[in-house]
Scaffold this motif. Structure first.
Motif, PDB file in Angstrom:
ATOM      1  N   LYS A 343       0.715  -1.259   0.024  1.00 40.16           N
ATOM      2  CA  LYS A 343       0.034  -0.080   0.010  1.00 40.16           C
ATOM      3  C   LYS A 343       0.943   1.385   0.146  1.00 40.16           C
ATOM      4  O   LYS A 343       0.504   2.286  -0.701  1.00 40.16           O
ATOM      5  N   ARG A 344       1.918   1.295   0.649  1.00 41.03           N
ATOM      6  CA  ARG A 344       2.650   2.578   0.682  1.00 41.03           C
ATOM      7  C   ARG A 344       3.734   2.633  -0.548  1.00 41.03           C
ATOM      8  O   ARG A 344       4.594   3.421  -0.545  1.00 41.03           O
ATOM      9  N   GLY A 345       3.517   1.549  -1.414  1.00 43.56           N
ATOM     10  CA  GLY A 345       4.478   1.810  -2.707  1.00 43.56           C
ATOM     11  C   GLY A 345       5.779   1.093  -2.481  1.00 43.56           C
ATOM     12  O   GLY A 345       6.845   1.607  -3.140  1.00 43.56           O
ATOM     13  N   GLY A 346       5.948   0.096  -1.595  1.00 47.61           N
ATOM     14  CA  GLY A 346       7.250  -0.444  -1.379  1.00 47.61           C
ATOM     15  C   GLY A 346       7.754  -1.073  -2.476  1.00 47.61           C
ATOM     16  O   GLY A 346       8.903  -1.362  -2.637  1.00 47.61           O
ATOM     17  N   LYS A 347       6.892  -1.471  -3.428  1.00 49.92           N
ATOM     18  CA  LYS A 347       7.496  -2.144  -4.663  1.00 49.92           C
ATOM     19  C   LYS A 347       7.280  -0.897  -5.857  1.00 49.92           C
ATOM     20  O   LYS A 347       6.392  -0.552  -6.218  1.00 49.92           O
ATOM     21  N   TYR A 348       8.228  -0.692  -6.597  1.00 51.30           N
ATOM     22  CA  TYR A 348       8.536   0.304  -7.409  1.00 51.30           C
ATOM     23  C   TYR A 348       9.445  -0.104  -8.554  1.00 51.30           C
ATOM     24  O   TYR A 348       9.835  -1.378  -8.506  1.00 51.30           O
ATOM     25  N   VAL A 349       9.631   0.396  -9.783  1.00 55.26           N
ATOM     26  CA  VAL A 349      10.886   0.438 -10.301  1.00 55.26           C
ATOM     27  C   VAL A 349      12.170   0.622  -9.823  1.00 55.26           C
ATOM     28  O   VAL A 349      12.581   1.903  -9.666  1.00 55.26           O
ATOM     29  N   TRP A 350      12.801  -0.589  -9.117  1.00 55.71           N
ATOM     30  CA  TRP A 350      14.025  -0.388  -8.377  1.00 55.71           C
ATOM     31  C   TRP A 350      15.328  -1.042  -9.069  1.00 55.71           C
ATOM     32  O   TRP A 350      16.411  -0.767  -8.535  1.00 55.71           O
ATOM     33  N   SER A 351      15.144  -1.284 -10.229  1.00 60.39           N
ATOM     34  CA  SER A 351      16.475  -1.587 -11.188  1.00 60.39           C
ATOM     35  C   SER A 351      16.855  -0.607 -11.832  1.00 60.39           C
ATOM     36  O   SER A 351      15.754   0.038 -12.627  1.00 60.39           O
ATOM     37  N   LYS A 352      18.011   0.011 -12.115  1.00 62.73           N
ATOM     38  CA  LYS A 352      18.413   1.047 -12.831  1.00 62.73           C
ATOM     39  C   LYS A 352      18.307   0.758 -14.138  1.00 62.73           C
ATOM     40  O   LYS A 352      18.117   1.838 -15.069  1.00 62.73           O
ATOM     41  N   GLU A 353      18.386  -0.414 -14.589  1.00 59.43           N
ATOM     42  CA  GLU A 353      18.113  -0.786 -15.987  1.00 59.43           C
ATOM     43  C   GLU A 353      16.983  -0.458 -16.344  1.00 59.43           C
ATOM     44  O   GLU A 353      16.585  -0.099 -17.674  1.00 59.43           O
ATOM     45  N   ASP A 354      15.840  -0.590 -15.780  1.00 59.77           N
ATOM     46  CA  ASP A 354      14.649  -0.299 -15.767  1.00 59.77           C
ATOM     47  C   ASP A 354      14.135   0.941 -15.649  1.00 59.77           C
ATOM     48  O   ASP A 354      12.990   1.409 -15.991  1.00 59.77           O
ATOM     49  N   MET A 355      14.934   1.831 -15.142  1.00 65.74           N
ATOM     50  CA  MET A 355      14.486   3.369 -14.733  1.00 65.74           C
ATOM     51  C   MET A 355      14.621   4.541 -15.910  1.00 65.74           C
ATOM     52  O   MET A 355      14.258   5.176 -16.018  1.00 65.74           O
ATOM     53  N   LYS A 356      15.600   3.768 -16.894  1.00 66.13           N
ATOM     54  CA  LYS A 356      15.909   4.527 -18.042  1.00 66.13           C
ATOM     55  C   LYS A 356      16.347   5.753 -17.954  1.00 66.13           C
ATOM     56  O   LYS A 356      15.747   6.912 -18.532  1.00 66.13           O
ATOM     57  N   LEU A 357      17.489   6.271 -17.157  1.00 63.19           N
ATOM     58  CA  LEU A 357      17.673   7.477 -16.586  1.00 63.19           C
ATOM     59  C   LEU A 357      18.424   7.854 -17.745  1.00 63.19           C
ATOM     60  O   LEU A 357      19.310   7.374 -18.535  1.00 63.19           O
ATOM     61  N   ASP A 358      18.362   9.327 -17.865  1.00 61.91           N
ATOM     62  CA  ASP A 358      19.324   9.864 -18.691  1.00 61.91           C
ATOM     63  C   ASP A 358      20.673  10.593 -18.014  1.00 61.91           C
ATOM     64  O   ASP A 358      20.572  11.363 -17.183  1.00 61.91           O
ATOM     65  N   TRP A 359      21.484   9.676 -18.091  1.00 60.31           N
ATOM     66  CA  TRP A 359      22.833   9.849 -17.385  1.00 60.31           C
ATOM     67  C   TRP A 359      23.608  11.019 -18.209  1.00 60.31           C
ATOM     68  O   TRP A 359      24.369  11.549 -17.390  1.00 60.31           O
TER      69      TRP A 359
END
Length: 359
Positions: A343-359
């Motif tokens: 409920k508190r959102g403990g599961k989220y996109v937590w692998s950096k490969e899946d975050m698709k960040l603009d480094w």
């Protein structure tokens, strides 16, 4: 010939007996299935049959006692820290740290039990062996256990660039604790060491995270010293993937009570004050608020002995170590509320490969 005939007859009789037993068992199984179908049918439940009520109660009780899955675990590998934050609720009562092979064995057990994310914390996790112990565990979890997410919570003061060069590729998220963007406030809280600037360290680590492709996160504890502060401009500048905002939490025996090394009572803010802080920062999209209610039962916390800590009673009561009794046994005494975790959102996109960040 007579002996051969007798053997054949005995074999035939045996086959008949087996066949008859199979038939009887099938009939019994069919009857049981019909009975269970009737017992749990909507019509039976509506009729309020005593047998149905008892069976349903037993089934619900078993479901309630189902072993939770340790999908996300917080391992406080050490209690030692170079800071003296007044509200800290995992204080340095011992300098014990597990031997690294035992720590790896525990992490392997957790992976086998369903762990997907490990978060290393303390104390200050970089304190022990200058971060080498931590780095080896981070590498083990990502490279050997192949966990989807490996993260760290640190105050940032003991991290060196060399650590990122050696271990950064194995780390998904680094969370730096920062409760204020005013250096004097940080000093009042105790988040400082000597003349070193906590904020200088924060921005330096932020730049290293970007350089070595580690997702950057900020954790802030809201207390009486910073509850009126406006952090919006600085949070926008740093742009963390998540900004965890915690309400100051009291744990008896840790930061409150006779046996505690801290007295956090003066840091406490009530629900209304905490909500006012959240309202002031509501426009920040990465903000993740966590009140005391959400926080107390929705984290799986392992201490330095790899014991789950039950915080339901306002204390941190330890289970037996998973190294001694296994994960399934120990987790029964964790007080973990899996529903609140989700409920508190403990599961989220937590692998950096899946975050698709603009480094």
């Amino acid at each position: 010939m007579l002996l051969s005939a007798q053997i054949q007859l005995a074999h035939f009789i045996l086959l008949r007996c087996v066949s008859k037993l199979q038939s009887i068992f099938a009939d019994m199984l069919g009857t049981a299935c019909s009975w269970m179908g009737w017992l749990f049918s909507p019509r039976t439940r509506a009729a309020g049959h005593p047998g149905a009520r008892a069976a349903l109660a037993e089934r619900d009780s078993r479901a309630a006692q189902r072993t939770p899955t340790p999908s996300s675990v917080n391992y406080h590998l050490t209690r030692k820290c170079n800071y003296k934050c007044g509200f800290c609720f995992h204080t340095a009562k011992t300098s014990f740290v597990l031997p690294i092979e035992e720590a790896k064995r525990g992490l392997q057990l957790l992976k086998e039990a369903g762990m997907e994310k490990i978060n290393f914390s303390g104390g200050e996790p970089f304190f022990h062996e200058g971060g080498e112990f931590l780095g080896k565990l981070v590498q083990y979890c990502k490279q050997d256990l192949q966990l989807p997410s490996v993260s760290i919570v640190s105050n940032g003061s003991m991290i060196k660039e060399g650590w990122f060069k050696k271990y950064g590729k194995y780390l998904d998220i680094l969370a730096i604790s920062c409760d204020s963007f005013d250096e004097d406030t940080n000093k009042l809280i105790g988040r400082t060491q000597g003349r070193k600037s906590h904020l200088d360290n924060l921005f330096k680590v932020h730049s290293w995270c970007r350089q070595y492709k580690v997702a950057f996160k900020i954790n802030s504890v809201i207390c009486s010293f910073n509850v009126e502060e406006d952090m919006r401009e600085n949070i926008r500048q740093l742009n963390p993937v998540r900004w965890k905002v915690f309400q100051c939490l009291i744990i008896d025996g840790e930061n409150a009570g006779e046996s505690a090394l801290r007295d956090a009572e003066k840091f406490v803010v009530d629900d209304e004050q905490f909500q006012a802080f959240l309202d002031r920062h509501a426009e920040i999209q990465c903000l993740v608020p966590e009140s005391n209610l959400k926080m107390r039962d929705s984290y799986l916390i392992l201490d330095e002995y790899m014991r789950f800590l039950d915080c339901r009673g306002g204390r941190k009561d330890p289970s037996k170590s998973i190294l001694d009794v296994g994960v399934e046994n120990a987790i029964q005494f964790s007080g973990f509320d899996e529903k609140m975790f989700l409920k508190r959102g403990g599961k989220y996109v937590w692998s950096k490969e899946d975050m698709k960040l603009d480094w």
